[in-house]
Design a protein around this motif. Structure first.
Motif, mmCIF file in Angstrom:
data_model
loop_
_atom_site.group_PDB
_atom_site.id
_atom_site.type_symbol
_atom_site.label_atom_id
_atom_site.label_comp_id
_atom_site.label_asym_id
_atom_site.label_seq_id
_atom_site.Cartn_x
_atom_site.Cartn_y
_atom_site.Cartn_z
ATOM 1 N N GLN A 273 0.834 -1.194 0.000
ATOM 2 C CA GLN A 273 0.000 0.000 0.000
ATOM 3 C C GLN A 273 0.869 1.244 0.000
ATOM 4 O OE1 GLN A 273 -2.935 0.143 3.089
ATOM 5 N NE2 GLN A 273 -3.490 2.260 2.708
ATOM 6 N N GLY A 274 0.519 2.179 -0.871
ATOM 7 C CA GLY A 274 1.174 3.471 -0.867
ATOM 8 C C GLY A 274 0.550 4.382 0.177
ATOM 9 N N THR A 275 0.770 5.659 0.035
ATOM 10 C CA THR A 275 0.231 6.626 0.987
ATOM 11 C C THR A 275 -1.231 6.912 0.668
ATOM 12 O OG1 THR A 275 2.406 7.646 1.206
ATOM 13 C CG2 THR A 275 0.506 8.919 1.977
ATOM 14 N N PRO A 276 -2.165 6.450 1.500
ATOM 15 C CA PRO A 276 -3.576 6.743 1.209
ATOM 16 C C PRO A 276 -3.892 8.200 1.524
ATOM 17 C CG PRO A 276 -3.399 5.592 3.294
ATOM 18 C CD PRO A 276 -1.999 5.690 2.745
ATOM 19 N N TRP A 277 -4.910 8.724 0.904
ATOM 20 C CA TRP A 277 -5.340 10.067 1.235
ATOM 21 C C TRP A 277 -6.857 10.152 1.113
ATOM 22 C CZ3 TRP A 277 -7.451 13.386 -2.586
ATOM 23 C CH2 TRP A 277 -7.287 12.972 -3.899
ATOM 24 N N SER A 278 -7.418 11.014 1.921
ATOM 25 C CA SER A 278 -8.864 11.195 1.949
ATOM 26 C C SER A 278 -9.171 12.585 2.480
ATOM 27 C CB SER A 278 -9.529 10.134 2.832
ATOM 28 O OG SER A 278 -9.105 10.279 4.183
ATOM 29 N N PHE A 279 -10.372 13.028 2.258
ATOM 30 C CA PHE A 279 -10.813 14.283 2.845
ATOM 31 C C PHE A 279 -12.323 14.251 3.008
ATOM 32 C CE2 PHE A 279 -12.938 16.254 -0.670
ATOM 33 C CZ PHE A 279 -12.311 15.759 -1.800
ATOM 34 N N ALA A 280 -12.814 15.118 3.857
ATOM 35 C CA ALA A 280 -14.250 15.274 4.094
ATOM 36 C C ALA A 280 -14.588 16.758 4.038
ATOM 37 C CB ALA A 280 -14.641 14.689 5.451
ATOM 38 N N MET A 281 -15.702 17.073 3.420
ATOM 39 C CA MET A 281 -16.130 18.460 3.322
ATOM 40 C C MET A 281 -17.651 18.525 3.345
ATOM 41 S SD MET A 281 -15.716 19.371 -0.727
ATOM 42 C CE MET A 281 -16.978 20.632 -0.612
ATOM 43 N N GLU A 282 -18.147 19.637 3.789
ATOM 44 C CA GLU A 282 -19.586 19.847 3.823
ATOM 45 C C GLU A 282 -20.053 20.295 2.439
ATOM 46 O OE1 GLU A 282 -22.954 22.497 6.215
ATOM 47 O OE2 GLU A 282 -20.818 22.763 6.623
ATOM 48 N N LEU A 283 -21.181 19.740 2.014
ATOM 49 C CA LEU A 283 -21.764 20.107 0.732
ATOM 50 C C LEU A 283 -22.627 21.350 0.920
ATOM 51 C CD1 LEU A 283 -22.780 16.565 -0.592
ATOM 52 C CD2 LEU A 283 -20.865 17.963 -1.347
ATOM 53 N N ARG A 284 -22.165 22.430 0.324
ATOM 54 C CA ARG A 284 -22.896 23.701 0.437
ATOM 55 C C ARG A 284 -23.218 24.208 -0.964
ATOM 56 N NH1 ARG A 284 -19.296 27.608 3.897
ATOM 57 N NH2 ARG A 284 -17.724 26.731 2.492
ATOM 58 N N LYS A 285 -24.482 24.564 -1.147
ATOM 59 C CA LYS A 285 -24.930 25.057 -2.441
ATOM 60 C C LYS A 285 -24.341 26.453 -2.698
ATOM 61 C CE LYS A 285 -27.789 21.928 -4.146
ATOM 62 N NZ LYS A 285 -27.672 21.371 -5.526
ATOM 63 N N ARG A 286 -23.959 26.680 -3.935
ATOM 64 C CA ARG A 286 -23.491 28.009 -4.315
ATOM 65 C C ARG A 286 -24.654 28.772 -4.942
ATOM 66 N NH1 ARG A 286 -23.081 27.765 -9.761
ATOM 67 N NH2 ARG A 286 -22.619 25.733 -10.696
ATOM 68 N N PRO A 287 -24.636 30.072 -4.870
ATOM 69 C CA PRO A 287 -25.702 30.864 -5.492
ATOM 70 C C PRO A 287 -25.713 30.650 -7.002
ATOM 71 C CG PRO A 287 -24.398 32.196 -3.992
ATOM 72 C CD PRO A 287 -23.657 30.909 -4.163
ATOM 73 N N ARG A 288 -26.909 30.573 -7.553
ATOM 74 C CA ARG A 288 -27.012 30.392 -9.001
ATOM 75 C C ARG A 288 -26.616 31.681 -9.702
ATOM 76 N NH1 ARG A 288 -31.556 27.111 -12.203
ATOM 77 N NH2 ARG A 288 -30.793 25.664 -10.630
ATOM 78 N N GLN A 289 -25.756 31.538 -10.713
ATOM 79 C CA GLN A 289 -25.284 32.688 -11.451
ATOM 80 C C GLN A 289 -26.247 33.049 -12.576
ATOM 81 O OE1 GLN A 289 -21.356 31.802 -12.820
ATOM 82 N NE2 GLN A 289 -20.600 31.212 -10.786
ATOM 83 N N PRO A 290 -26.249 34.306 -12.970
ATOM 84 C CA PRO A 290 -27.133 34.708 -14.076
ATOM 85 C C PRO A 290 -26.810 33.933 -15.351
ATOM 86 C CG PRO A 290 -26.255 36.621 -12.937
ATOM 87 C CD PRO A 290 -25.523 35.449 -12.397
ATOM 88 N N GLY A 291 -27.836 33.428 -15.979
ATOM 89 C CA GLY A 291 -27.664 32.673 -17.224
ATOM 90 C C GLY A 291 -27.369 31.207 -17.025
ATOM 91 N N GLU A 292 -27.257 30.762 -15.757
ATOM 92 C CA GLU A 292 -26.955 29.353 -15.502
ATOM 93 C C GLU A 292 -28.184 28.504 -15.761
ATOM 94 O OE1 GLU A 292 -25.251 26.569 -11.853
ATOM 95 O OE2 GLU A 292 -25.168 28.754 -11.750
#
Length: 611
Positions: A273-292
């Protein structure tokens, strides 16, 4: 019984493992033990190797070895019987006509020595030559002490000491063999040798060894040479219900994108096994941009025609995240195939299921069922039963387990690169969790090292063939004692395995893969070039994984700043800086930073730096 073709049936790894059963008695016995004796144990996932041809070659060599052992046994029996007859006549002559002579008297005379029959040595010729054979066999085994020590990862001083000890033992054994021939020749020249049998029987043993070695080298040339293996017909498995069932089980297990595992060693066969890596982050919605724009499409294209992010309706799941990673890797493989000879052109991508052990390899379960209902729910609840490795079972597990985040049943995205002609195998496992408005990414790289050097040396041997009969005869004469002992040990092992097969415990508890034959013969050391390549493959694959996750976040309308920060922090220990005004950053154990209070001009755009 013919063998089914597998995608790894003609790989270099398969060829070298087939070669190994000719060169290593211990490995040959291990192949038969794992695949035939432990029928309750599934095979490990194939990592560039098809084990069925390896087993077929192992069984063929075992049968030939058994024939050689019987011939050698007959020769040794004749050798010993000649000693008995000669000493029996000698004892009878001493006691006179009509005297009673029993076998104990003959044995006593054989080990007391005789000037005319054994040149005064307290051993008969057969016993003396048996000691010579054992000494040469031991010296042959000790001669590989240094290479065995290096393969085991021991330091060079230990390996050099083993080489020195092996050389001393080998020198002593050859001196002992010279003593045997000198004793007989001196007895012959002095007129003490009354019969040529002390010379004829060693020559008979050499003739048997010549026949056995010629068969081996012919098999290596016709079937396992580099230029013949891809097209040559390989040996078949023996006929019978045992091997027919074994063939079907192994074929199904090697083709399935699923394996059973034990908690102590889940990733059997992947290497170090090599060096494992992982991360955790909160899912936060971004504001919808004009024209999206929004869409329900779950494809890999995350932008509309104008370059704006195209938002996909619905939550981000592990399945959709993996579906965004897979096209990144597919495009990587296609571009590598178009641009050159990079091994990334053969990159393999699939979803692989790890299922907790507890069922037999051919046990029928409900579709989507799992061994331990206390660990993972039973799945769909449908009543149709299928073997655990059946394609319908595998598809159900892949479909149901990808988003459940269970502790027992797990689905990984498996990325595999077989480099250096399958000598360096890089495997990267990816798992995604999206429960509780969190995104967790786990990446585990593994590297499997090259096959043992002595197996790869077969090409040098084959390049020297064919050889003259004089050279092969002299080689057989030199190796006859070693071949005889090896054949005897192998014949005893074959007899034991045959008896064990007939009396084996058919009620053994279901097991999980314990040994990978490919990993069993691998070495831990990589050359500098191989290490560079394996590192490059892992980094390239990880970059594609990151891009896939980034596109998945954008496509589902989530903010990516925190994800970018995690990625750059995990990339070589660097620090990610986004929109920084004032302050100072220092990295490293002796780093320092000073803030001078300058303020960027209003026109300066925010920048992203990796330090």
């Amino acid at each position: 019984m013919s063998l089914p073709e597998h995608r790894y049936s003609r790989t270099e790894g398969t060829r070298l493992l087939c070669v190994g059963v000719y060169q290593d008695l211990g490995f040959r016995r291990r192949v038969i033990e794992e695949l035939v004796d432990h029928r309750e144990r599934p095979v490990a996932p194939p990592n560039g190797v098809d084990v069925l041809p390896v087993l077929a070659h192992a069984l063929q060599v075992t049968r030939q070895e058994a024939r050689t052992a019987l011939l050698m046994l007959g020769a040794w029996a004749g050798f010993f019987l000649s000693d008995v007859i000669m000493f029996w006549d000698r004892v009878a002559d001493r006691r006179g006509h009509g005297a009673d002579v029993d076998f104990s008297d003959v044995l006593a005379a054989m080990f007391q020595g005789d000037d005319q029959l054994s040149n005064g040595r307290p051993l008969p010729w057969s016993a003396l030559y048996a000691l010579v054979a054992l000494a040469l066999w031991f010296a042959h085994r000790a001669g590989g002490g240094g290479s065995a020590a290096r393969s085991a990862g021991l330091p060079d001083p230990v390996a050099k000491a083993a080489d020195g000890a092996g050389s001393l033992v080998s020198l002593g054994a050859w001196a002992f063999a010279f003593f045997y021939w000198y004793s007989y020749v001196s007895a012959l020249l002095d007129g003490h040798a009354q019969t040529p049998y002390p010379l004829l029987f060693p020559l008979a043993l050499a003739l048997i060894a010549w026949w056995y070695q010629t068969w081996q080298r012919e098999a290596l040339c016709r079937r396992l040479a580099r230029w013949t293996f891809s097209t040559a017909t390989q040996p078949e498995l023996p006929e019978g219900p045992l091997f027919e069932t074994l063939r079907d089980d192994v074929r199904r297990e090697q083709e399935a994108m699923l394996t059973l595992y034990g908690p102590d060693s889940p990733f059997v066969g992947l290497g170090q096994q090599g060096t494992p890596w992982s991360f955790a982050m909160e899912l936060r919605k971004r504001p919808r941009q004009p024209g999206e724009k929004g869409t329900t499409d779950s494809g890999a294209d995350a932008t509309d025609g104008g370059g704006l992010p195209r938002q996909i309706s619905g939550p981000l799941t592990a399945d959709t995240a993996l579906s965004m990673i897979e096209p990144q890797l597919t495009r990587l493989r296609e571009s590598a195939a178009l641009s050159g000879k990079d091994r990334l052109r053969d990159l393999e991508v699939d979803r692989f299921v790890y299922l907790p052990g507890g069922v037999e390899r051919d046990e029928e379960l409900e579709v989507g069922g799992v061994p331990d209902p206390a660990v993972v729910p039973r799945g769909t609840g449908r009543s149709r039963g299928l073997p655990v490795y059946d394609p319908a079972q595998v598809a159900a597990h892949q479909r149901e387990a990808v988003d459940e985040g269970g502790e027992g049943r797990r689905v990984f995205l498996r990325i595999r690169v077989g480099a250096w002609h399958e000598q360096v195998v890089v495997t990267v496992l990816v798992r995604v969790h999206t429960q509780g408005r969190m995104l967790v990414l786990e990446v585990l790289p593994y590297v499997l090292g090259p096959v043992r050097r002595e197996f790869r040396a077969v090409d040098t041997l084959v390049d020297r063939l064919p050889e003259t009969w004089v050279r092969s005869a002299l080689r057989a004469l030199r190796h006859a004692p070693v071949v005889g002992v090896d054949a005897g040990i192998g014949g005893l092992a074959t007899l034991r395995n045959t008896l064990a097969t007939g009396w084996s415990d058919r009620d053994a508890l279901p097991d999980v893969p314990r040994v990978s034959l490919r990993e069993l013969v691998s070495t831990k050391g990589l050359s500098e070039f191989q290490r560079m390549d394996s590192t490059r493959y892992v980094k390239t694959i990880q970059e594609r994984i990151v891009n896939g996750v980034r596109e998945a976040l954008k496509a589902h309308g989530y903010r990516t700043e925190e994800f970018e920060q995690h990625v750059y922090q995990l990339s070589g220990g660097s620090v990610f800086i986004k929109d920084m005004s004032g302050g100072a950053v220092a990295t490293g154990s002796h780093g320092s930073a000073t803030h001078h209070g300058t303020t960027p001009t209003p026109s300066a755009a925010p920048t992203t730096n990796a330090i």
